[in-house]
Design an enzyme around this catalytic site. Sequence first.
Site, short mmCIF file in Angstrom:
data_model
loop_
_atom_site.label_atom_id
_atom_site.label_comp_id
_atom_site.label_asym_id
_atom_site.label_seq_id
_atom_site.Cartn_x
_atom_site.Cartn_y
_atom_site.Cartn_z
CD GLU A 117 -2.87 1.44 0.27
OE1 GLU A 117 -3.06 0.22 -0.52
OE2 GLU A 117 -3.53 2.20 0.17
CG ASP A 118 1.54 2.94 3.37
OD1 ASP A 118 0.59 3.32 2.75
OD2 ASP A 118 1.55 2.90 4.57
#
Length: 729
Positions: free
Chosen positions: A80-81
Amino acid sequence: MESVQEHYDSMKSAILKYSPHVDMALVDAAYLYAAEKHKDQKRKDGSPYIIHPLAVAQIVAEMGLDTDAILASLLHDCIEDTDSTHDEIARKFGKTVADLVEAVTKLTRVNFTSMEEEQMENLRKMFLAMSKDIRVIIIKIADRLHNTRTMQYQTPAKQRSKSLETMEIYAPLAHRLGMQKIKWELEDTSLQYLDPIGYADISKQLDKKEAETDQVMQSIREKIESRLRENGIEFQMYGRVKHIYSIYRKMYSQNKSLDEVYDLYAYRIIVRDIADCYNVLGHIHDLFNLVPGRFKDYISTPKPNGYQSLHTTVIGSEGIPFEVQIRTEQMHHTAEYGVAAHWKYKENINAKGGEEEFEWVRRLLENQQDSEAEDFISNMKIDMFDDEVFVFTPRGEVISLPSGSTPIDFAYAIHSEVGNHMVGAKINNRIVNYDTVLQNGDIVEVITSKSAKGPSRDWLLLCKSNQARVKIRQWYKKERREENVAAGKQSFDEELRRIGIHPSVVNDEKLLPTLLKKVAFGSLDDMYAAIGYGGLTAAKAVNRMKEDLLKSQRSAKAEESDQPQEELASFNKKSGKVATSGIIVEDIENCMIKFARCCTPVPGDDIVGFITKGFGVSVHRRDCPNAAGAASPENDGRWVKVTWASTPLENYSTSFELECTDRDGLALDVAMAITAMKLRCSELAARADHKGGCMVYVTVEVRNVTELNSIKSRLSGIRGVRNVKRGRS
Ligand code: MN
């Protein structure tokens, strides 16, 4: 603020303590990988981001989960990051870990905030459905738990919305999975943000009460401990105050005072085995007075979420009621960690994963006798959702559809009008084909247009839901009805004209009920639809109404008919198929027109009209022999001047007589010629005369005399045709 090293150390000691089978070398590799990926990222409080994955891994380790789950916890925000991918994680840590991380990422992307109340259950279901592996939910819940613990760094708005989401999604899920300890912490922490005053009020009252009753509770505890020791029972005993949120709920939703909350005080006694559980229970009931109706044996009948324990409420000599919970070490762990406890005990028996975890779930399901115990657990069986898919509208509403559903199902689930006007669909913002199968969590958007033509019949093959199928069929039935009404009206009107009745007579308001009664229909449209369907022939309908129509038409004309009914009927039968209108009759408005069958005039022909008795004006060609005969003295005054309207009807039925020399295939050639000219032909007959001659009769529809003349010359060109005459003799 704790350092990264401190977080790492406490994670490691949790692993060593609760998950000793975990491969520490792999954990270190995952930690270093995640630390490198997150190295430029900071948490809201300014600390290095890696602290969050470390804390989540620690929570997961405390539950006794396996290596894959702990690795996935460390890596859970990488996709996600950071620039990390499923492939890369799969290469380094195996496909299972990569799948877990990817699934957690998918759940992270779903925005659960500000959902409607009635959407919540769907959301929880979707949550479960999206995580085919229970470990995904456990990691996600651990992730939320750590975020809840560090909520003080968020803005007040975020604190509220996240806390609400925790209350509505995560706490019920934790409960559903039997993770009582985590559920309580999630609820209590969220309550602090959702109702800080209520929370503080209860804490204060509890503190006060605890101080008041401290002495008493301590003496009760000593009483129990010494009794158990005397009897040689091995045990651990904990005093416990109920978690604040459950008191809050009782006080506010049941409107009770703190004194009325029964099980405010509780002791928990952990023993070696089940026999000791019942043994301890006997001693407790011996020492104190039993409160009737409060004893529960969740050992012989576990709660659906796997919870096992003995509960009893008793009153000591001081008059304070308190609850005692008695269970084994294993039951205690299950009570705290629910489904997660499975790994702890599974790994002791055999280290193999796979089907077994579902077996555990299934076993839970079989224990569903406890009626108090919410249907929650039924939703825990993950493969139960194999027949359902949960997707979002662009506004964030969850729509549940049968799995295998397509955008068509989605559109009809929203509204039949949305389906009927669909001209395209988007999934996650990309235009897709209608046969695209929807996946859990997809955001589906239907593109509609007012000018949409409606569903196409092949949608019936592409849709999965009954709802869509029914609505598409409905649309077709309704559309067909309109087509049928139109078609039925046309043949009904034609039939009326054929017998010389003007179709408008039917619309006589006074007459209509009588007419409808004759055919047993509620409305004309219903009757037309039936004629269109083929459920009733136009001839039959007209026949039933004929008497009334003729009567009405005659009285409307205020014309006396001296012809007996039989004659009329036979005349009706003789009259040919005629077109009305397209004719202007001098001095007479809205009069009925029929074209004489003898000479079948078409636009362009020079015509005259003859007023027939009761049947309006019959139009003949001026050169028709019958027209000449009708101009007899007794018919005087009945000839009227008629002209073609500037906008005549599309088609006029007209006849030809072909005098031919007979030969094989002559009629066929005539038919071919008519077909080639794209004419509508209502009659084609040939009659040989035994002298080598042959007459061919043709009735076709033409627009005007020009077309008629070109047909005439085309027919004259057929081999064997000697002469083409108009009309019939
Ligand atoms: Mn996270």
